[in-house]
Design a protein around this motif. Sequence first.
Motif, PDB file in Angstrom:
ATOM      1  N   VAL A 177       0.848  -1.193   0.000  1.00  0.00           N
ATOM      2  CA  VAL A 177       0.000   0.000   0.000  1.00  0.00           C
ATOM      3  C   VAL A 177       0.886   1.247   0.000  1.00  0.00           C
ATOM      4  O   VAL A 177       1.859   1.333   0.755  1.00  0.00           O
ATOM      5  CB  VAL A 177      -0.943   0.014   1.220  1.00  0.00           C
ATOM      6  N   HIS A 178       0.543   2.199  -0.845  1.00  0.00           N
ATOM      7  CA  HIS A 178       1.278   3.449  -0.942  1.00  0.00           C
ATOM      8  C   HIS A 178       0.297   4.613  -0.963  1.00  0.00           C
ATOM      9  O   HIS A 178      -0.878   4.457  -1.291  1.00  0.00           O
ATOM     10  CB  HIS A 178       2.135   3.491  -2.216  1.00  0.00           C
ATOM     11  N   SER A 179       0.821   5.777  -0.627  1.00  0.00           N
ATOM     12  CA  SER A 179       0.054   7.008  -0.805  1.00  0.00           C
ATOM     13  C   SER A 179       0.557   7.701  -2.061  1.00  0.00           C
ATOM     14  O   SER A 179       1.767   7.753  -2.302  1.00  0.00           O
ATOM     15  CB  SER A 179       0.212   7.930   0.410  1.00  0.00           C
ATOM     16  N   PHE A 180      -0.373   8.184  -2.869  1.00  0.00           N
ATOM     17  CA  PHE A 180      -0.042   8.861  -4.119  1.00  0.00           C
ATOM     18  C   PHE A 180      -0.382  10.344  -3.994  1.00  0.00           C
ATOM     19  O   PHE A 180      -1.373  10.707  -3.374  1.00  0.00           O
ATOM     20  CB  PHE A 180      -0.861   8.279  -5.278  1.00  0.00           C
ATOM     21  N   LYS A 181       0.451  11.180  -4.611  1.00  0.00           N
ATOM     22  CA  LYS A 181       0.127  12.599  -4.749  1.00  0.00           C
ATOM     23  C   LYS A 181      -0.037  12.898  -6.224  1.00  0.00           C
ATOM     24  O   LYS A 181       0.900  12.760  -7.009  1.00  0.00           O
ATOM     25  CB  LYS A 181       1.216  13.482  -4.141  1.00  0.00           C
ATOM     26  N   LEU A 182      -1.233  13.309  -6.601  1.00  0.00           N
ATOM     27  CA  LEU A 182      -1.557  13.586  -8.006  1.00  0.00           C
ATOM     28  C   LEU A 182      -1.799  15.082  -8.168  1.00  0.00           C
ATOM     29  O   LEU A 182      -2.640  15.652  -7.473  1.00  0.00           O
ATOM     30  CB  LEU A 182      -2.803  12.806  -8.436  1.00  0.00           C
ATOM     31  N   PRO A 183      -1.073  15.760  -9.061  1.00  0.00           N
ATOM     32  CA  PRO A 183      -1.244  17.212  -9.211  1.00  0.00           C
ATOM     33  C   PRO A 183      -2.509  17.542  -9.992  1.00  0.00           C
ATOM     34  O   PRO A 183      -3.039  16.714 -10.734  1.00  0.00           O
ATOM     35  CB  PRO A 183       0.002  17.632  -9.997  1.00  0.00           C
ATOM     36  N   TYR A 184      -2.994  18.767  -9.816  1.00  0.00           N
ATOM     37  CA  TYR A 184      -4.015  19.264 -10.711  1.00  0.00           C
ATOM     38  C   TYR A 184      -3.370  19.535 -12.059  1.00  0.00           C
ATOM     39  O   TYR A 184      -2.158  19.756 -12.156  1.00  0.00           O
ATOM     40  CB  TYR A 184      -4.634  20.555 -10.159  1.00  0.00           C
ATOM     41  N   SER A 185      -4.166  19.546 -13.093  1.00  0.00           N
ATOM     42  CA  SER A 185      -3.622  19.651 -14.447  1.00  0.00           C
ATOM     43  C   SER A 185      -2.885  20.965 -14.689  1.00  0.00           C
ATOM     44  O   SER A 185      -2.030  21.051 -15.571  1.00  0.00           O
ATOM     45  CB  SER A 185      -4.760  19.517 -15.471  1.00  0.00           C
ATOM     46  N   HIS A 186      -3.178  22.007 -13.893  1.00  0.00           N
ATOM     47  CA  HIS A 186      -2.567  23.309 -14.125  1.00  0.00           C
ATOM     48  C   HIS A 186      -1.311  23.533 -13.282  1.00  0.00           C
ATOM     49  O   HIS A 186      -0.755  24.621 -13.276  1.00  0.00           O
ATOM     50  CB  HIS A 186      -3.581  24.420 -13.827  1.00  0.00           C
ATOM     51  N   HIS A 187      -0.850  22.494 -12.564  1.00  0.00           N
ATOM     52  CA  HIS A 187       0.331  22.657 -11.721  1.00  0.00           C
ATOM     53  C   HIS A 187       1.474  21.768 -12.219  1.00  0.00           C
ATOM     54  O   HIS A 187       1.307  20.569 -12.414  1.00  0.00           O
ATOM     55  CB  HIS A 187       0.014  22.287 -10.271  1.00  0.00           C
ATOM     56  N   ASN A 188       2.635  22.376 -12.399  1.00  0.00           N
ATOM     57  CA  ASN A 188       3.845  21.648 -12.788  1.00  0.00           C
ATOM     58  C   ASN A 188       4.606  21.275 -11.511  1.00  0.00           C
ATOM     59  O   ASN A 188       5.040  22.143 -10.766  1.00  0.00           O
ATOM     60  CB  ASN A 188       4.710  22.520 -13.696  1.00  0.00           C
ATOM     61  N   MET A 189       4.784  19.977 -11.273  1.00  0.00           N
ATOM     62  CA  MET A 189       5.397  19.505 -10.031  1.00  0.00           C
ATOM     63  C   MET A 189       6.870  19.126 -10.207  1.00  0.00           C
ATOM     64  O   MET A 189       7.445  18.484  -9.339  1.00  0.00           O
ATOM     65  CB  MET A 189       4.619  18.289  -9.511  1.00  0.00           C
ATOM     66  N   GLU A 190       7.493  19.515 -11.326  1.00  0.00           N
ATOM     67  CA  GLU A 190       8.857  19.091 -11.598  1.00  0.00           C
ATOM     68  C   GLU A 190       9.837  19.627 -10.553  1.00  0.00           C
ATOM     69  O   GLU A 190      10.782  18.947 -10.167  1.00  0.00           O
ATOM     70  CB  GLU A 190       9.279  19.559 -12.997  1.00  0.00           C
ATOM     71  N   LYS A 191       9.614  20.857 -10.081  1.00  0.00           N
ATOM     72  CA  LYS A 191      10.495  21.441  -9.067  1.00  0.00           C
ATOM     73  C   LYS A 191      10.510  20.579  -7.808  1.00  0.00           C
ATOM     74  O   LYS A 191      11.569  20.277  -7.248  1.00  0.00           O
ATOM     75  CB  LYS A 191      10.024  22.859  -8.738  1.00  0.00           C
ATOM     76  N   GLU A 192       9.333  20.172  -7.350  1.00  0.00           N
ATOM     77  CA  GLU A 192       9.248  19.333  -6.151  1.00  0.00           C
ATOM     78  C   GLU A 192       9.854  17.961  -6.418  1.00  0.00           C
ATOM     79  O   GLU A 192      10.518  17.388  -5.547  1.00  0.00           O
ATOM     80  CB  GLU A 192       7.797  19.192  -5.698  1.00  0.00           C
ATOM     81  N   ALA A 193       9.649  17.422  -7.622  1.00  0.00           N
ATOM     82  CA  ALA A 193      10.190  16.108  -7.968  1.00  0.00           C
ATOM     83  C   ALA A 193      11.719  16.110  -7.906  1.00  0.00           C
ATOM     84  O   ALA A 193      12.343  15.187  -7.379  1.00  0.00           O
ATOM     85  CB  ALA A 193       9.717  15.696  -9.359  1.00  0.00           C
ATOM     86  N   GLN A 194      12.353  17.157  -8.431  1.00  0.00           N
ATOM     87  CA  GLN A 194      13.812  17.246  -8.395  1.00  0.00           C
ATOM     88  C   GLN A 194      14.336  17.326  -6.971  1.00  0.00           C
ATOM     89  O   GLN A 194      15.344  16.698  -6.619  1.00  0.00           O
ATOM     90  CB  GLN A 194      14.260  18.478  -9.190  1.00  0.00           C
ATOM     91  N   LEU A 195      13.650  18.092  -6.125  1.00  0.00           N
ATOM     92  CA  LEU A 195      14.075  18.210  -4.728  1.00  0.00           C
ATOM     93  C   LEU A 195      13.914  16.878  -3.998  1.00  0.00           C
ATOM     94  O   LEU A 195      14.795  16.473  -3.220  1.00  0.00           O
ATOM     95  CB  LEU A 195      13.269  19.300  -4.029  1.00  0.00           C
ATOM     96  N   LEU A 196      12.831  16.165  -4.261  1.00  0.00           N
ATOM     97  CA  LEU A 196      12.620  14.863  -3.622  1.00  0.00           C
ATOM     98  C   LEU A 196      13.699  13.866  -4.047  1.00  0.00           C
ATOM     99  O   LEU A 196      14.156  13.059  -3.227  1.00  0.00           O
ATOM    100  CB  LEU A 196      11.222  14.330  -3.960  1.00  0.00           C
ATOM    101  N   ARG A 197      14.105  13.898  -5.309  1.00  0.00           N
ATOM    102  CA  ARG A 197      15.176  13.005  -5.774  1.00  0.00           C
ATOM    103  C   ARG A 197      16.466  13.275  -4.991  1.00  0.00           C
ATOM    104  O   ARG A 197      17.147  12.341  -4.558  1.00  0.00           O
ATOM    105  CB  ARG A 197      15.428  13.214  -7.274  1.00  0.00           C
ATOM    106  N   ARG A 198      16.791  14.549  -4.825  1.00  0.00           N
ATOM    107  CA  ARG A 198      18.007  14.907  -4.069  1.00  0.00           C
ATOM    108  C   ARG A 198      17.919  14.415  -2.626  1.00  0.00           C
ATOM    109  O   ARG A 198      18.879  13.859  -2.083  1.00  0.00           O
ATOM    110  CB  ARG A 198      18.183  16.428  -4.083  1.00  0.00           C
ATOM    111  N   MET A 199      16.763  14.585  -2.015  1.00  0.00           N
ATOM    112  CA  MET A 199      16.607  14.193  -0.609  1.00  0.00           C
ATOM    113  C   MET A 199      16.655  12.679  -0.449  1.00  0.00           C
ATOM    114  O   MET A 199      17.208  12.165   0.530  1.00  0.00           O
ATOM    115  CB  MET A 199      15.305  14.771  -0.048  1.00  0.00           C
TER     116      MET A 199
END
Length: 267
Positions: free
Chosen positions: A127-149
């Motif tokens: 079981v996992h929790s998913f975070k799904l963005p709204y279509s008008h939001h670009n989440m790439e900035k958060e994705a890059q930071l999460l990869r680093r962390m």
Amino acid sequence: MKQTDEEYLESHFKEFEVQTFYTESFTSLEELVETFVEVNNQQESEDLDAFIDLLICMLHVDGEKRITPAQILEQPFISGISINILNPLTSDEIKDILPRKYSFIKLQATGQFGQVFKCESKHNQKVHSFKLPYSHHNMEKEAQLLRRMMCKGLEDQHIVQCMAFIKTRLGKAFIYENLDMNLTQFMATNCPLTLGDVRSIVQQTATALKSLKCMRVIHTEVTLDHVWLCAQTARLEVKLTDFQSSIHSKSAEPGMKLQNVNYRIIL
């Protein structure tokens, strides 16, 4: 020469004009605000609308419609969640967007940038929790930071563990570890918290913030909605989430309004 009381008053005080003030009558809080309150920007206008809605819910004459102290925590003005969230998805719409290898379990939270929901992998039943963005939001900035962390192993420092990213037609979705609920939801049913719980939450959240400081990252939006409890743990364990508004410390400038106004410390 000594003045009498009457002479002193006459020489030092001018006669005041008597003015008559008329109190207007209003039929609602909204009408009162529209008449006397001026707002300078869109954010202030949204905050004011949310505050008026909170007052109306708190002061309703019908006891059945009046909100409880626990429900106050869920109000937009207190929680900090925008009242203008655009078109959150229904459970059926989420099921339609999910890759076929996952089974939808339940919606967990709706926020300003996206929605969090729980799913199960059909391959290994994890079981996992998913975070799904709204279509008008670009989440790439958060994705890059999460990869680093995650490369630095900060999931052990009470930063939410991001297992993977998947592409959907709304954009990139995040696959988190199994999260139970955020602090707003937890406090709605567990208030008052014990001092032991308060100590654990503060210690773990401070540990997460310390690890961000070492990376020279400022979260900027630490709220009850962005601190989540881990599921299926023997003790109370929390993780800091939602880094979409985070900035590098070198980008911070004096006077910047970063933290949500409801959680901001005014010095």
